[in-house]
Design a protein around this motif. Structure first.
Motif, PDB file in Angstrom:
ATOM      1  N   LEU A  50       0.827  -1.208   0.000  1.00  0.00           N
ATOM      2  CA  LEU A  50       0.000   0.000   0.000  1.00  0.00           C
ATOM      3  C   LEU A  50       0.861   1.257   0.000  1.00  0.00           C
ATOM      4  O   LEU A  50       0.578   2.213  -0.730  1.00  0.00           O
ATOM      5  CB  LEU A  50      -0.928  -0.007   1.219  1.00  0.00           C
ATOM      6  N   ILE A  51       1.916   1.259   0.788  1.00  0.00           N
ATOM      7  CA  ILE A  51       2.822   2.412   0.830  1.00  0.00           C
ATOM      8  C   ILE A  51       3.485   2.624  -0.528  1.00  0.00           C
ATOM      9  O   ILE A  51       3.613   3.764  -1.006  1.00  0.00           O
ATOM     10  CB  ILE A  51       3.884   2.219   1.934  1.00  0.00           C
ATOM     11  N   CYS A  52       3.895   1.527  -1.179  1.00  0.00           N
ATOM     12  CA  CYS A  52       4.516   1.634  -2.501  1.00  0.00           C
ATOM     13  C   CYS A  52       3.555   2.233  -3.519  1.00  0.00           C
ATOM     14  O   CYS A  52       3.939   3.078  -4.333  1.00  0.00           O
ATOM     15  CB  CYS A  52       4.983   0.253  -2.971  1.00  0.00           C
ATOM     16  N   LEU A  53       2.292   1.796  -3.465  1.00  0.00           N
ATOM     17  CA  LEU A  53       1.301   2.335  -4.395  1.00  0.00           C
ATOM     18  C   LEU A  53       1.061   3.819  -4.159  1.00  0.00           C
ATOM     19  O   LEU A  53       0.980   4.610  -5.108  1.00  0.00           O
ATOM     20  CB  LEU A  53      -0.009   1.564  -4.256  1.00  0.00           C
ATOM     21  N   MET A  54       0.965   4.223  -2.894  1.00  0.00           N
ATOM     22  CA  MET A  54       0.741   5.629  -2.576  1.00  0.00           C
ATOM     23  C   MET A  54       1.940   6.466  -2.995  1.00  0.00           C
ATOM     24  O   MET A  54       1.796   7.576  -3.518  1.00  0.00           O
ATOM     25  CB  MET A  54       0.449   5.777  -1.088  1.00  0.00           C
ATOM     26  N   ALA A  55       3.147   5.941  -2.765  1.00  0.00           N
ATOM     27  CA  ALA A  55       4.356   6.664  -3.163  1.00  0.00           C
ATOM     28  C   ALA A  55       4.406   6.830  -4.676  1.00  0.00           C
ATOM     29  O   ALA A  55       4.807   7.884  -5.190  1.00  0.00           O
ATOM     30  CB  ALA A  55       5.596   5.915  -2.668  1.00  0.00           C
TER      31      ALA A  55
END
Length: 205
Positions: free
Chosen positions: A80-85
């Protein structure tokens, strides 16, 4: 074990179907509003908020459905963090691309001014408490993004490029990056749900 696998497969297929329907309607509602010319700025904001809530909820569901273990949650949260980044970085570098090619620095331009003017008009008229709250939160969010972008622009002000040269060097990369946006992630998640290989999606992202 086979019964558990069968139930998980059926649940993921059902989730994939419902997610496909959600995505279809999510793409359609904005187009319908534009065609009928009855869209509102509050509607645009709420639509964006709904997207964030939906995707966070999906990842929470994945964390629970894939075993609800510490290892699973770590993998889900990292994904999820990778997608948001990816979304944040794409927005920033798209802004840089527009700045060098057409001289447009702000991601929001006149649209942000229109948001501010409508917000001030609602304050003057009174009432509209929910709309005013939504506008206030959204404008604060945009102000924070603009502050970050302005700082980045000032830091890199000495590294200017000719518009044509920058376009030639970066246009293919920007196009490829845009293809690898949320649409691709959503499509992959749906496909992996149908074949019961969410693990490949999480590790692939």
């Amino acid at each position: 074990a086979s019964d558990v696998y069968k139930r998980q497969s059926e649940a993921l297929i059902a989730a994939g179907v419902f997610y496909s329907l959600y995505y279809l309607f999510d793409l359609s509602d904005g187009q319908v509003a534009r065609l009928k010319k009855n869209g509102t700025r509050v509607g645009r904001i709420i639509d964006g908020i709904a997207d964030y809530v939906t995707h966070v909820s999906i990842f929470i569901g994945l964390g629970i459905g894939l075993g609800n273990t510490a290892e699973t949650w770590i993998l889900v949260i990292i994904t999820l963090i990778c997608l948001m980044a990816h979304v944040v970085l794409f927005d920033f570098y798209r802004s840089r691309y527009l700045e060098y090619t057409i001289g447009e620095v702000s991601l929001y331009g006149d649209d942000l001014v229109q948001f501010q003017e409508e917000y001030e008009q609602m304050k003057t008229e009174g009432g509209h408490y929910f709309d005013r709250f939504v506008f206030a939160v959204y404008l604060k969010y945009l102000s924070m993004q603009r502050l970050v972008i302005s700082q980045k622009s000032n830091e890199q002000n000495t590294r200017r490029f000719a518009g044509e040269d920058f376009l030639r060097r970066n246009k293919p990369v920007i196009r490829l990056w845009s293809v690898m946006g949320s649409s691709l992630h959503i499509s992959l998640l749906i496909v992996m749900s149908f074949i019961n290989r969410i693990d490949l999606y999480l590790y692939g992202i």
